[in-house]
Design a protein around this motif. Structure first.
Motif, short mmCIF file in Angstrom:
data_model
loop_
_atom_site.label_atom_id
_atom_site.label_comp_id
_atom_site.label_asym_id
_atom_site.label_seq_id
_atom_site.Cartn_x
_atom_site.Cartn_y
_atom_site.Cartn_z
N THR A 85 0.85 -1.18 0.00
CA THR A 85 0.00 0.00 0.00
C THR A 85 0.89 1.24 0.00
N PHE A 86 0.59 2.18 -0.91
CA PHE A 86 1.33 3.43 -1.01
C PHE A 86 0.44 4.58 -0.57
N ALA A 87 1.01 5.52 0.16
CA ALA A 87 0.27 6.70 0.59
C ALA A 87 0.22 7.72 -0.54
N ALA A 88 -0.74 8.64 -0.47
CA ALA A 88 -0.84 9.70 -1.47
C ALA A 88 0.47 10.48 -1.54
N GLY A 89 0.98 10.67 -2.75
CA GLY A 89 2.22 11.39 -2.95
C GLY A 89 3.46 10.52 -2.92
N GLU A 90 3.31 9.26 -2.55
CA GLU A 90 4.47 8.36 -2.46
C GLU A 90 4.83 7.83 -3.84
N GLN A 91 6.12 7.79 -4.13
CA GLN A 91 6.59 7.30 -5.43
C GLN A 91 6.57 5.78 -5.46
N ILE A 92 6.04 5.23 -6.55
CA ILE A 92 5.97 3.78 -6.72
C ILE A 92 7.10 3.31 -7.62
N ILE A 93 7.32 4.02 -8.72
CA ILE A 93 8.40 3.72 -9.65
C ILE A 93 9.19 4.99 -9.92
N ASP A 94 10.50 4.87 -9.97
CA ASP A 94 11.37 6.00 -10.29
C ASP A 94 11.80 5.89 -11.75
N GLN A 95 11.63 7.00 -12.49
CA GLN A 95 12.07 7.02 -13.88
C GLN A 95 13.54 6.64 -13.98
N GLN A 96 13.87 5.83 -14.96
CA GLN A 96 15.21 5.32 -15.21
C GLN A 96 15.64 4.24 -14.22
N SER A 97 14.71 3.78 -13.39
CA SER A 97 15.01 2.67 -12.50
C SER A 97 15.26 1.40 -13.32
N ASP A 98 16.11 0.53 -12.81
CA ASP A 98 16.40 -0.73 -13.51
C ASP A 98 15.40 -1.82 -13.17
N SER A 99 14.45 -1.57 -12.28
CA SER A 99 13.46 -2.59 -11.94
C SER A 99 12.59 -2.89 -13.14
N ARG A 100 12.09 -4.12 -13.23
CA ARG A 100 11.31 -4.53 -14.40
C ARG A 100 9.96 -5.14 -14.00
N ASP A 101 9.59 -5.04 -12.74
CA ASP A 101 8.33 -5.63 -12.28
C ASP A 101 7.13 -4.93 -12.90
N VAL A 102 6.01 -5.65 -12.99
CA VAL A 102 4.74 -5.11 -13.47
C VAL A 102 3.84 -4.91 -12.25
N TYR A 103 3.11 -3.81 -12.24
CA TYR A 103 2.27 -3.44 -11.10
C TYR A 103 0.80 -3.44 -11.49
N PHE A 104 -0.02 -4.06 -10.65
CA PHE A 104 -1.47 -4.09 -10.85
C PHE A 104 -2.11 -3.24 -9.75
N VAL A 105 -2.95 -2.29 -10.14
CA VAL A 105 -3.59 -1.38 -9.19
C VAL A 105 -4.92 -1.99 -8.76
N THR A 106 -5.00 -2.45 -7.54
CA THR A 106 -6.24 -3.06 -7.05
C THR A 106 -7.13 -2.05 -6.34
N ARG A 107 -6.54 -0.94 -5.88
CA ARG A 107 -7.32 0.13 -5.24
C ARG A 107 -6.54 1.42 -5.33
N GLY A 108 -7.26 2.54 -5.55
CA GLY A 108 -6.61 3.85 -5.56
C GLY A 108 -6.39 4.40 -6.96
N LYS A 109 -5.44 5.31 -7.07
CA LYS A 109 -5.16 5.97 -8.34
C LYS A 109 -3.69 6.38 -8.38
N VAL A 110 -3.09 6.26 -9.57
CA VAL A 110 -1.69 6.63 -9.74
C VAL A 110 -1.55 7.58 -10.93
N ARG A 111 -0.41 8.25 -10.97
CA ARG A 111 -0.12 9.16 -12.09
C ARG A 111 1.25 8.83 -12.67
N MET A 112 1.29 8.73 -14.02
CA MET A 112 2.55 8.58 -14.73
C MET A 112 3.09 9.97 -15.04
N VAL A 113 4.35 10.21 -14.69
CA VAL A 113 4.96 11.51 -14.97
C VAL A 113 6.35 11.30 -15.54
N THR A 114 6.79 12.29 -16.31
CA THR A 114 8.16 12.32 -16.79
C THR A 114 8.70 13.71 -16.54
#
Length: 232
Positions: A34-63
């Motif tokens: 669970t992520f709080a409002a304003g908390e970063q889930i993925i960092d741009q240019q991160s080397d992680s490759r996992d896929v995320y499924f949103v079961t509740r809430g809302k996220v924003r993609m930014v660059t």
């Protein structure tokens, strides 16, 4: 933060073709958080490759532009997923992802996601459809940024939100009222420009504020304004 939501992927649209038993098999291999409002889930240019499924809430993609200015790309709610590009091609993340509200996500390892796509053709087809939509939206955005002035880009963003809002004939209700800074980020302009354009539209009677909603009184007229400048 540690996970607080139920460990259930039943509302994830891309997995709708799976049986409950098949879906549970993949639920077991996910990590939940669970992520709080304003908390970063993925960092741009991160080397992680996992896929995320949103079961509740809302996220924003930014660059971020070279100047460091944040550019909002897309908001996604419960039932969606993100991060598949890195899982597919093994390249660094192309965007950052931030929780807009308290958000539950299930994180799936890239190898498991690729296995899922290979094993179930219906899932693979849905993923391909999603990627096609991403490409089309990206092309439209590139064209708008290359050919439209700032005022016209604000009109285009307002039209996008109007079409996604609650439509009643030629009237749309956008709720909550769009935040000027968010619109500015999406239209690649300033809050001052957004405020000026919205005030002009209000004086023309095209939009009005009503409690916590923005009413677009004539969606077709707004569409005509946008299409005229785009040359359609």
């Amino acid at each position: 933060m540690s996970g607080a939501g139920g460990h259930d992927l039943s509302n994830i649209e891309v997995l709708a073709s799976l049986s409950p038993e098949q879906r549970r098999d993949f639920e077991k291999s996910c990590q939940w958080r669970t992520f709080a409002a304003g908390e970063q889930i993925i960092d741009q240019q991160s080397d992680s490759r996992d896929v995320y499924f949103v079961t509740r809430g809302k996220v924003r993609m930014v660059t971020f532009a070279m100047s460091g200015r944040e550019v909002a790309l897309e908001d996604q709610g419960a039932g969606t997923y993100f991060g598949e590009l890195a899982a597919i091609d093994g390249q660094p993340r192309s965007t950052s992802v931030v929780a807009l509200e308290t958000t539950d996500v299930a994180r799936m390892a890239p190898e498991r996601f690729i296995h899922l796509v290979k094993m179930y053709p219906d899932v693979a087809h849905t993923v391909m459809q999603h990627l096609a939509q991403v490409i089309r939206a990206s092309v439209d955005r590139i064209v708008d940024l290359s050919t439209l002035g700032a005022n016209n880009r604000v009109h285009g963003e307002l039209l996008r939100q109007a079409l996604a809002g609650k439509l009643d004939g030629d009237t749309s209700v956008i709720s909550p009222i769009p935040v000027h800074s968010d619109m500015a980020s999406r239209a690649s302009t300033t809050r001052e420009t957004v405020a000026r354009v919205m005030n002009d539209l209000a004086r023309q009677g095209l939009v009005k504020r009503e409690r916590n909603s923005l009413i677009v009184n004539d969606v077709e007229k707004l569409r005509e304004m946008v299409d005229k400048v785009r040359g359609f």
